[in-house]
Design a protein around this motif. Structure first.
Motif, mmCIF file in Angstrom:
data_model
loop_
_atom_site.group_PDB
_atom_site.id
_atom_site.type_symbol
_atom_site.label_atom_id
_atom_site.label_comp_id
_atom_site.label_asym_id
_atom_site.label_seq_id
_atom_site.Cartn_x
_atom_site.Cartn_y
_atom_site.Cartn_z
ATOM 1 N N ASP B 83 89.046 72.576 20.801
ATOM 2 C CA ASP B 83 89.822 72.296 19.585
ATOM 3 C C ASP B 83 89.213 71.078 18.908
ATOM 4 O O ASP B 83 89.125 70.008 19.522
ATOM 5 C CB ASP B 83 91.282 71.964 19.948
ATOM 6 N N VAL B 84 88.788 71.248 17.680
ATOM 7 C CA VAL B 84 88.175 70.128 16.946
ATOM 8 C C VAL B 84 89.091 69.752 15.784
ATOM 9 O O VAL B 84 89.465 70.603 14.982
ATOM 10 C CB VAL B 84 86.771 70.507 16.429
ATOM 11 N N GLU B 85 89.458 68.483 15.733
ATOM 12 C CA GLU B 85 90.335 67.992 14.665
ATOM 13 C C GLU B 85 89.557 67.114 13.700
ATOM 14 O O GLU B 85 88.688 66.349 14.124
ATOM 15 C CB GLU B 85 91.465 67.133 15.270
ATOM 16 N N ASN B 86 89.890 67.214 12.436
ATOM 17 C CA ASN B 86 89.248 66.372 11.418
ATOM 18 C C ASN B 86 90.203 65.244 11.048
ATOM 19 O O ASN B 86 91.220 65.463 10.410
ATOM 20 C CB ASN B 86 88.918 67.235 10.194
ATOM 21 N N ASN B 87 89.839 64.032 11.466
ATOM 22 C CA ASN B 87 90.688 62.874 11.158
ATOM 23 C C ASN B 87 90.229 62.138 9.911
ATOM 24 O O ASN B 87 90.781 61.102 9.555
ATOM 25 C CB ASN B 87 90.674 61.895 12.344
ATOM 26 N N GLY B 88 89.190 62.645 9.278
ATOM 27 C CA GLY B 88 88.661 61.980 8.083
ATOM 28 C C GLY B 88 89.426 62.386 6.842
ATOM 29 O O GLY B 88 90.392 63.142 6.895
ATOM 30 N N PHE B 89 88.948 61.858 5.701
ATOM 31 C CA PHE B 89 89.637 62.121 4.433
ATOM 32 C C PHE B 89 88.986 63.258 3.645
ATOM 33 O O PHE B 89 89.409 63.575 2.555
ATOM 34 C CB PHE B 89 89.647 60.853 3.570
ATOM 35 N N SER B 90 87.917 63.819 4.194
ATOM 36 C CA SER B 90 87.219 64.858 3.416
ATOM 37 C C SER B 90 86.949 66.081 4.279
ATOM 38 O O SER B 90 87.040 66.031 5.503
ATOM 39 C CB SER B 90 85.902 64.304 2.876
ATOM 40 N N TYR B 91 86.608 67.154 3.600
ATOM 41 C CA TYR B 91 86.226 68.416 4.229
ATOM 42 C C TYR B 91 84.970 68.185 5.061
ATOM 43 O O TYR B 91 84.029 67.558 4.577
ATOM 44 C CB TYR B 91 85.911 69.393 3.092
ATOM 45 N N LYS B 92 84.924 68.664 6.272
ATOM 46 C CA LYS B 92 83.739 68.433 7.110
ATOM 47 C C LYS B 92 83.068 69.754 7.455
ATOM 48 O O LYS B 92 83.740 70.718 7.818
ATOM 49 C CB LYS B 92 84.133 67.740 8.423
ATOM 50 N N THR B 93 81.777 69.766 7.325
ATOM 51 C CA THR B 93 80.987 70.935 7.710
ATOM 52 C C THR B 93 80.053 70.515 8.828
ATOM 53 O O THR B 93 79.403 69.475 8.729
ATOM 54 C CB THR B 93 80.158 71.441 6.509
ATOM 55 N N PHE B 94 80.017 71.290 9.867
ATOM 56 C CA PHE B 94 79.078 70.995 10.945
ATOM 57 C C PHE B 94 78.630 72.290 11.609
ATOM 58 O O PHE B 94 79.252 73.335 11.435
ATOM 59 C CB PHE B 94 79.687 70.027 11.973
ATOM 60 N N ALA B 95 77.528 72.199 12.308
ATOM 61 C CA ALA B 95 77.008 73.360 13.044
ATOM 62 C C ALA B 95 77.066 73.042 14.531
ATOM 63 O O ALA B 95 76.952 71.880 14.929
ATOM 64 C CB ALA B 95 75.586 73.652 12.615
ATOM 65 N N TYR B 96 77.273 74.062 15.329
ATOM 66 C CA TYR B 96 77.365 73.833 16.775
ATOM 67 C C TYR B 96 76.691 74.975 17.524
ATOM 68 O O TYR B 96 76.509 76.075 16.984
ATOM 69 C CB TYR B 96 78.845 73.713 17.210
ATOM 70 N N ARG B 97 76.313 74.676 18.737
ATOM 71 C CA ARG B 97 75.710 75.714 19.591
ATOM 72 C C ARG B 97 76.102 75.458 21.038
ATOM 73 O O ARG B 97 76.007 74.320 21.517
ATOM 74 C CB ARG B 97 74.185 75.699 19.452
ATOM 75 N N PHE B 98 76.528 76.496 21.696
ATOM 76 C CA PHE B 98 76.848 76.396 23.123
ATOM 77 C C PHE B 98 75.672 76.950 23.920
ATOM 78 O O PHE B 98 75.170 78.033 23.608
ATOM 79 C CB PHE B 98 78.090 77.229 23.461
ATOM 80 N N ASP B 99 75.256 76.222 24.921
ATOM 81 C CA ASP B 99 74.283 76.733 25.896
ATOM 82 C C ASP B 99 75.017 76.816 27.224
ATOM 83 O O ASP B 99 75.728 75.875 27.595
ATOM 84 C CB ASP B 99 73.092 75.779 26.044
ATOM 85 N N TRP B 100 74.823 77.902 27.929
ATOM 86 C CA TRP B 100 75.489 78.053 29.231
ATOM 87 C C TRP B 100 74.494 77.796 30.349
ATOM 88 O O TRP B 100 73.311 78.166 30.240
ATOM 89 C CB TRP B 100 76.079 79.455 29.355
ATOM 90 N N VAL B 101 74.952 77.155 31.389
ATOM 91 C CA VAL B 101 74.073 76.834 32.514
ATOM 92 C C VAL B 101 74.647 77.436 33.802
ATOM 93 O O VAL B 101 75.865 77.571 33.950
ATOM 94 C CB VAL B 101 73.842 75.304 32.679
ATOM 95 N N ASP B 102 73.744 77.770 34.724
ATOM 96 C CA ASP B 102 74.198 78.345 35.996
ATOM 97 C C ASP B 102 74.507 77.233 37.002
ATOM 98 O O ASP B 102 74.406 76.040 36.664
ATOM 99 C CB ASP B 102 73.163 79.353 36.530
ATOM 100 N N ALA B 103 74.851 77.619 38.206
ATOM 101 C CA ALA B 103 75.257 76.640 39.221
ATOM 102 C C ALA B 103 74.137 75.669 39.562
ATOM 103 O O ALA B 103 74.389 74.535 39.996
ATOM 104 C CB ALA B 103 75.718 77.382 40.472
ATOM 105 N N LYS B 104 72.871 76.104 39.368
ATOM 106 C CA LYS B 104 71.729 75.217 39.647
ATOM 107 C C LYS B 104 71.438 74.275 38.484
ATOM 108 O O LYS B 104 70.551 73.433 38.561
ATOM 109 C CB LYS B 104 70.481 76.067 39.932
ATOM 110 N N GLY B 105 72.131 74.482 37.384
ATOM 111 C CA GLY B 105 71.918 73.617 36.216
ATOM 112 C C GLY B 105 70.891 74.154 35.243
ATOM 113 O O GLY B 105 70.540 73.471 34.275
ATOM 114 N N ASN B 106 70.398 75.370 35.503
ATOM 115 C CA ASN B 106 69.416 75.954 34.586
ATOM 116 C C ASN B 106 70.109 76.603 33.404
ATOM 117 O O ASN B 106 71.120 77.297 33.588
ATOM 118 C CB ASN B 106 68.576 77.021 35.305
ATOM 119 N N VAL B 107 69.537 76.395 32.235
ATOM 120 C CA VAL B 107 70.102 77.014 31.027
ATOM 121 C C VAL B 107 69.810 78.510 31.066
ATOM 122 O O VAL B 107 68.694 78.940 31.332
ATOM 123 C CB VAL B 107 69.500 76.379 29.752
ATOM 124 N N ILE B 108 70.840 79.315 30.827
ATOM 125 C CA ILE B 108 70.689 80.778 30.817
ATOM 126 C C ILE B 108 70.275 81.202 29.412
ATOM 127 O O ILE B 108 70.995 80.951 28.434
ATOM 128 C CB ILE B 108 72.008 81.466 31.226
#
Lengths: 199, 149
Positions: B83-108
């Motif tokens: 959940d991302v909340e905007n506490n600022g006074f203006s409209y915010k645009t941002f980009a995001y990316r999720f990377d998933w990692v396995d139990a060994k810490g390697n990115v899948i």
């Protein structure tokens, strides 16, 4: 005379400095990065990646492929119609999905099925083998699901501002029951008066 | 006499500037502002324990990762919701990316790990989410990049 030359040099440097920001040299950007060009009236590559990502996430979340008789599930990739004014290959969406599903062992794609198979040569080889070895030796593929879909658009404008919503929808039909087993829509809305470089 | 008038005029100018500034802030804050109300108080009992590391960029954008939830989906892979909340006074645009990692810490490596853009109005919130590409994924990494505007 010397002062005049110096003034010309200063002015030329100033002009070059002012002109610099407007001239952007070609460079590599990460594929699908938000830095890429955003087109109001076209489907961009970022949109294709987001659509295939959304579809794959939904497939994984619902676990529909695990309900197949075959393990892993056998899929036929049917028609995905591009009903937008933007020209692009819809295979860009389905191939990305196939890559992940097949390479991770969640599904296999039957490329030798039907009257218009994806791989005619493989289908011919399979038929020949079946003929030579007899009916019972190597059965023909027995797909569980077929994947079909459509990409549509809704465009509107107000004054000089244009808005376009592109909807990617895919459906998985259970070939044993003929019923829809999974469906998903991914929407993308873009607004502006001209194309722009992302951020 | 002249000095007094100059001082008075300067004081008036400063007051006018302050009033104008306050007006602009009020207008900016009022334009597209969203009031968010929620009845939820915490993550569900079935939620998986997750260590949350939020980079400074979210805070620089006046955005707050209010809650991070990680649960196993019906299909098997993990799902994360932030959940991302905007506490600022203006409209915010941002980009995001999720990377998933396995139990060994390697990115899948995955076709689901792509940059996605979203907007949050002032005072509003959004949920950014991702489903792991397979059941080997145990943790995730969230990258955020800001828009220039």
């Amino acid at each position: 005379m010397r002062i005049r030359t110096a003034s010309i040099a200063v002015l030329a440097s100033l002009a070059a400095f002012l002109a610099a920001p407007g001239c952007e040299r070609a460079r590599y950007v990460e594929t699908g990065s938000p830095e890429g060009i955003i087109s109001v009236n076209d489907v961009d590559f970022q949109d294709i990646l987001k659509a295939s990502s959304g579809m794959l996430e939904s497939l994984g979340q619902t676990g529909v492929l695990k309900t197949a008789k075959n393990k892993p599930a056998q899929l036929i990739i049917g028609d995905v119609v591009n009903d937008t004014s933007s020209r692009f290959d819809v295979g860009e969406v389905t191939y990305r999905m196939r890559e992940q599903l097949v390479n991770s062992g969640q599904a296999t794609v039957v490329t030798t099925f039907g009257t218009t198979p994806e791989d005619k040569q493989a289908q011919e080889v399979l038929r020949r083998e079946k003929f030579l070895k007899g009916e019972t030796v190597e059965p023909l593929p027995d797909p569980d699901f077929s994947l079909t879909g459509k990409i549509t658009q809704v465009k509107r404008s107000a004054g000089g501002t244009k808005q376009a919503t592109y909807t990617f929808r895919l459906t998985l039909t259970n070939l044993r029951t003929g019923l829809e087993a999974w469906t998903k829509t991914v929407d993308m809305t873009k607004m502006g008066n001209k194309n722009a470089v992302g951020f | 006499m002249t000095a007094t008038r100059i001082a008075a005029r300067a004081a008036l100018t400063v007051a006018a500037a302050l009033l104008l500034g306050a007006g602009i802030v009020t207008v900016v804050a009022g334009c597209g502002t969203v009031n968010t109300t929620s009845t939820r108080t915490g993550p569900a009992d079935s939620a998986v324990e997750a260590t949350t590391k939020v980079n400074n960029l979210l805070q620089q954008l006046f955005l707050t990762a209010k809650e991070v939830r990680m649960n196993r989906t019906k299909g098997g892979p993990m799902e994360v919701q932030v959940d991302v909340e905007n506490n600022g006074f203006s409209y915010k645009t941002f980009a995001y990316r999720f990377d998933w990692v396995d139990a060994k810490g390697n990115v899948i490596e995955s076709q689901t790990s792509v940059w996605k853009s979203t907007n949050v109005p002032s005072g509003g919130s959004t949920v950014i989410r991702s489903v792991a590409p397979n059941e080997d994924a145990t943790d995730f990494r969230l990258q955020v990049r800001r828009a220039e505007s």
